[in-house]
Design a protein around this motif. Structure first.
Motif, PDB file in Angstrom:
ATOM      1  N   MET A  27      49.302  18.625 -32.070  1.00 17.21           N
ATOM      2  CA  MET A  27      48.340  18.989 -30.936  1.00 17.21           C
ATOM      3  C   MET A  27      47.466  19.494 -32.605  1.00 17.21           C
ATOM      4  O   MET A  27      46.705  20.048 -33.383  1.00 17.21           O
ATOM      5  N   ALA A  28      46.231  18.465 -32.361  1.00 20.19           N
ATOM      6  CA  ALA A  28      45.723  17.909 -33.777  1.00 20.19           C
ATOM      7  C   ALA A  28      44.247  19.793 -33.607  1.00 20.19           C
ATOM      8  O   ALA A  28      43.232  20.214 -34.314  1.00 20.19           O
ATOM      9  N   ILE A  29      43.754  19.287 -32.559  1.00 14.20           N
ATOM     10  CA  ILE A  29      42.904  19.713 -31.266  1.00 14.20           C
ATOM     11  C   ILE A  29      43.677  20.321 -30.626  1.00 14.20           C
ATOM     12  O   ILE A  29      43.900  19.950 -29.327  1.00 14.20           O
ATOM     13  N   ASN A  30      42.959  22.099 -30.164  1.00 10.52           N
ATOM     14  CA  ASN A  30      43.353  22.067 -29.691  1.00 10.52           C
ATOM     15  C   ASN A  30      42.291  23.116 -28.613  1.00 10.52           C
ATOM     16  O   ASN A  30      42.249  24.666 -28.591  1.00 10.52           O
ATOM     17  N   ASP A  31      42.044  22.819 -27.544  1.00 13.48           N
ATOM     18  CA  ASP A  31      41.725  23.594 -26.187  1.00 13.48           C
ATOM     19  C   ASP A  31      39.818  24.537 -27.269  1.00 13.48           C
ATOM     20  O   ASP A  31      39.803  25.657 -27.630  1.00 13.48           O
ATOM     21  N   PHE A  32      39.531  23.371 -28.381  1.00 14.16           N
ATOM     22  CA  PHE A  32      38.314  23.768 -28.951  1.00 14.16           C
ATOM     23  C   PHE A  32      37.178  23.655 -28.068  1.00 14.16           C
ATOM     24  O   PHE A  32      36.679  22.761 -28.185  1.00 14.16           O
ATOM     25  N   SER A  33      36.070  24.551 -28.828  1.00 14.50           N
ATOM     26  CA  SER A  33      35.218  24.872 -27.401  1.00 14.50           C
ATOM     27  C   SER A  33      33.535  25.568 -28.735  1.00 14.50           C
ATOM     28  O   SER A  33      34.099  26.587 -29.114  1.00 14.50           O
ATOM     29  N   PHE A  34      32.365  25.004 -28.791  1.00 12.60           N
ATOM     30  CA  PHE A  34      31.222  25.594 -29.322  1.00 12.60           C
ATOM     31  C   PHE A  34      30.233  24.693 -29.077  1.00 12.60           C
ATOM     32  O   PHE A  34      30.627  23.348 -28.028  1.00 12.60           O
ATOM     33  N   GLU A  35      28.968  24.808 -29.640  1.00 14.39           N
ATOM     34  CA  GLU A  35      27.606  24.499 -28.871  1.00 14.39           C
ATOM     35  C   GLU A  35      26.783  24.753 -30.393  1.00 14.39           C
ATOM     36  O   GLU A  35      26.877  25.241 -30.786  1.00 14.39           O
ATOM     37  N   ALA A  36      26.183  23.454 -30.406  1.00 14.38           N
ATOM     38  CA  ALA A  36      25.334  22.936 -31.418  1.00 14.38           C
ATOM     39  C   ALA A  36      23.761  23.280 -31.092  1.00 14.38           C
ATOM     40  O   ALA A  36      23.209  22.718 -30.290  1.00 14.38           O
ATOM     41  N   ARG A  37      22.807  23.911 -32.006  1.00 16.63           N
ATOM     42  CA  ARG A  37      21.871  24.142 -31.390  1.00 16.63           C
ATOM     43  C   ARG A  37      20.760  23.506 -31.692  1.00 16.63           C
ATOM     44  O   ARG A  37      20.557  23.106 -33.230  1.00 16.63           O
ATOM     45  N   ARG A  38      19.384  22.616 -31.040  1.00 14.75           N
ATOM     46  CA  ARG A  38      18.385  21.808 -31.637  1.00 14.75           C
ATOM     47  C   ARG A  38      18.380  22.595 -32.560  1.00 14.75           C
ATOM     48  O   ARG A  38      17.498  23.905 -32.483  1.00 14.75           O
ATOM     49  N   GLY A  39      17.786  21.839 -33.639  1.00 14.41           N
ATOM     50  CA  GLY A  39      16.998  21.813 -34.963  1.00 14.41           C
ATOM     51  C   GLY A  39      17.485  22.857 -36.080  1.00 14.41           C
ATOM     52  O   GLY A  39      17.000  23.772 -36.737  1.00 14.41           O
ATOM     53  N   GLU A  40      18.929  23.106 -35.641  1.00 12.36           N
ATOM     54  CA  GLU A  40      19.794  23.888 -36.912  1.00 12.36           C
ATOM     55  C   GLU A  40      20.428  23.665 -38.028  1.00 12.36           C
ATOM     56  O   GLU A  40      21.122  22.237 -37.516  1.00 12.36           O
ATOM     57  N   ILE A  41      21.301  23.672 -38.857  1.00 10.33           N
ATOM     58  CA  ILE A  41      22.127  23.189 -39.029  1.00 10.33           C
ATOM     59  C   ILE A  41      23.769  24.371 -39.090  1.00 10.33           C
ATOM     60  O   ILE A  41      23.479  25.039 -39.625  1.00 10.33           O
ATOM     61  N   THR A  42      24.565  23.065 -38.438  1.00 11.11           N
ATOM     62  CA  THR A  42      25.779  23.548 -37.929  1.00 11.11           C
ATOM     63  C   THR A  42      26.762  23.141 -38.721  1.00 11.11           C
ATOM     64  O   THR A  42      26.868  21.753 -38.893  1.00 11.11           O
ATOM     65  N   ALA A  43      27.303  24.159 -39.565  1.00 17.04           N
ATOM     66  CA  ALA A  43      28.575  23.075 -40.415  1.00 17.04           C
ATOM     67  C   ALA A  43      30.229  23.642 -39.668  1.00 17.04           C
ATOM     68  O   ALA A  43      30.141  24.580 -38.766  1.00 17.04           O
ATOM     69  N   LEU A  44      30.811  23.088 -39.672  1.00 16.54           N
ATOM     70  CA  LEU A  44      32.175  23.317 -39.198  1.00 16.54           C
ATOM     71  C   LEU A  44      32.952  23.343 -40.399  1.00 16.54           C
ATOM     72  O   LEU A  44      33.166  22.155 -41.325  1.00 16.54           O
ATOM     73  N   ASP A 238      22.622  27.480 -40.308  1.00 13.34           N
ATOM     74  CA  ASP A 238      22.692  27.816 -39.589  1.00 13.34           C
ATOM     75  C   ASP A 238      23.190  28.772 -38.920  1.00 13.34           C
ATOM     76  O   ASP A 238      23.011  30.061 -38.118  1.00 13.34           O
ATOM     77  N   HIS A 239      24.400  27.923 -38.727  1.00 16.29           N
ATOM     78  CA  HIS A 239      25.370  28.092 -38.092  1.00 16.29           C
ATOM     79  C   HIS A 239      26.746  27.820 -38.425  1.00 16.29           C
ATOM     80  O   HIS A 239      26.922  27.209 -38.693  1.00 16.29           O
ATOM     81  N   VAL A 240      27.933  29.073 -38.137  1.00 16.06           N
ATOM     82  CA  VAL A 240      29.586  28.382 -38.793  1.00 16.06           C
ATOM     83  C   VAL A 240      30.092  28.620 -37.901  1.00 16.06           C
ATOM     84  O   VAL A 240      30.479  29.153 -37.394  1.00 16.06           O
ATOM     85  N   VAL A 241      31.134  27.383 -38.073  1.00 21.03           N
ATOM     86  CA  VAL A 241      32.084  27.222 -36.718  1.00 21.03           C
ATOM     87  C   VAL A 241      33.500  27.289 -37.847  1.00 21.03           C
ATOM     88  O   VAL A 241      33.340  26.416 -38.793  1.00 21.03           O
ATOM     89  N   VAL A 242      34.020  27.454 -37.409  1.00 20.09           N
ATOM     90  CA  VAL A 242      35.286  27.440 -38.155  1.00 20.09           C
ATOM     91  C   VAL A 242      36.987  27.391 -37.642  1.00 20.09           C
ATOM     92  O   VAL A 242      37.194  28.577 -36.952  1.00 20.09           O
ATOM     93  N   LEU A 243      37.654  26.471 -38.346  1.00 19.55           N
ATOM     94  CA  LEU A 243      38.478  25.649 -37.511  1.00 19.55           C
ATOM     95  C   LEU A 243      39.862  26.099 -38.077  1.00 19.55           C
ATOM     96  O   LEU A 243      39.718  26.141 -39.662  1.00 19.55           O
ATOM     97  N   GLU A 244      40.789  27.006 -37.649  1.00 19.38           N
ATOM     98  CA  GLU A 244      42.282  26.014 -38.145  1.00 19.38           C
ATOM     99  C   GLU A 244      43.590  26.162 -37.195  1.00 19.38           C
ATOM    100  O   GLU A 244      43.377  26.568 -36.188  1.00 19.38           O
ATOM    101  N   TYR A 245      44.020  25.134 -37.833  1.00 20.62           N
ATOM    102  CA  TYR A 245      44.868  24.566 -36.857  1.00 20.62           C
ATOM    103  C   TYR A 245      44.393  23.743 -35.452  1.00 20.62           C
ATOM    104  O   TYR A 245      45.195  24.750 -34.260  1.00 20.62           O
ATOM    105  N   GLY A 246      43.487  22.968 -35.543  1.00 21.21           N
ATOM    106  CA  GLY A 246      42.797  22.630 -34.725  1.00 21.21           C
ATOM    107  C   GLY A 246      43.146  23.654 -33.432  1.00 21.21           C
ATOM    108  O   GLY A 246      41.826  23.817 -32.633  1.00 21.21           O
ATOM    109  N   GLN A 247      42.528  24.736 -33.744  1.00 18.40           N
ATOM    110  CA  GLN A 247      41.503  25.976 -32.976  1.00 18.40           C
ATOM    111  C   GLN A 247      40.426  27.072 -33.473  1.00 18.40           C
ATOM    112  O   GLN A 247      40.284  27.043 -35.277  1.00 18.40           O
TER     113      GLN A 247
END
Ligand SMILES: Nc1ncnc2c1ncn2[C@@H]1O[C@H](COP(=O)(O)OP(=O)(O)OP(=O)(O)O)[C@@H](O)[C@H]1O
Length: 288
Positions: A27-44, A238-247
């Protein structure tokens, strides 16, 4: 909250909901949700093998997710379900452009030619796909002029005007990275996806990249990037989303994420019950 359904607001350009991706038994990605906003730099971001590239490949149509929804909201109000489109449709209909970890330029063509080739589709459309159109249609001439203007504009933004007539393969690495981004911008995207744009750059090249990315954002184009280098992420996002073990383990401003004990622990590779200890050490370090 680490995961869950995201509500689409008018500022949202990309909404990923309950994304899962299975490779065989993994299961490389497991129930992952996020949102990127318009005009922003979002980092994963996330440690090696966390699933960043897999998420990227699902968004850009290289993989079909096992489960989940990926919604793109265009400026014109149209919403597209990306998991139902093929990669070239995501680019063409969705206005999503991407770059890859390994540079993919036409190294024998000049810098300028690379930017013109990127606009081939628009030019062919203007020609009406006929030889007569190519030779005589005023709409075609206009489109050619516009494509040259656009190429010149992005040459300047990427600080490559001086190298316009040189073969792309002759440019230093950092300049090739900027050219790739300029080329993607010539396709007129609303969302630009960058796979580790700062990898292998020296500090000077890294600073030039930051300037380019900020100028893209200032034009209202949204950026989604994967990056290993935490200092780059913290500086430009502007916005950072952090993943670990697909979550998802954290989601917020760079400051929020940087100080999140779960993120600190993930990056230092410690177990949950050691997190308090890690924070204590961090705080102590901060006082010296
Ligand atoms: N095509 C594939 N087939 C099988 N397993 C895969 C495939 N792609 C990725 N994986 C596995 O899925 C997990 C997530 O990999 P992914 O490359 O998305 O992580 P990442 O966060 O991008 O890692 P890195 O930072 O090292 O690039 C890993 O365990 C990887 O081995």
């Amino acid at each position: 909250m680490a995961s869950g359904t995201v509500t689409m607001t008018k500022d949202t350009i990309l909404k990923v909901e309950h994304l899962s991706m299975k490779f065989g038994g993994l299961m490389a990605i497991n129930d992952f949700s996020f949102e990127a906003r318009r005009g922003e730099i979002t980092a994963l971001i996330g440690p090696n093998g966390a699933g960043k590239t897999t998420v990227f490949n699902c968004i850009t149509g290289f993989y079909k997710p096992t489960m989940g929804m990926i919604t793109l909201a265009r400026k014109n109000g149209k919403e597209l379900l990306l998991e139902r489109l093929r990669d070239f449709e995501i680019n063409k209909v969705g206005g999503v452009a991407r770059t890859f970890q390994n540079i993919r330029l036409f190294s024998g063509l000049t810098v300028l030619e690379n930017l013109l080739v990127a606009q081939h589709n628009v030019l062919m459309k203007a020609s009406g796909y006929t030889i007569l159109g190519l030779l005589g249609l005023p709409t075609y001439r206009k489109a050619v002029d516009a494509s040259i203007e656009k190429a010149k504009y992005w040459l300047d933004k990427a600080d490559l005007t001086d190298r316009a007539d040189d073969p792309a393969g002759d440019l230093p690495y950092g300049a090739q990275r900027r050219l790739e981004i300029a080329r993607a911008m010539c396709t007129g995207p609303e969302l630009l996806c960058l796979d580790e744009p700062a990898a292998g750059l020296n500090p000077r090249e890294s600073a030039a990249l930051n300037t380019l990315l900020h100028s893209i954002r200032d034009e209202g184009v949204s950026i989604l990037l994967i990056e290993h280098d935490m200092s780059v992420v913290m500086e430009i996002s502007d916005h950072v989303v952090v993943l670990e073990y697909g979550q998802k383990i954290s989601d917020g401003t760079p400051d929020h994420v940087k100080n999140d004990p779960k993120v600190i622990a993930a990056y230092l590779g410690v177990e949950d019950d050691e997190v308090d200890e890690v924070i204590a050490v961090e705080l102590e370090g901060g006082h010296h």
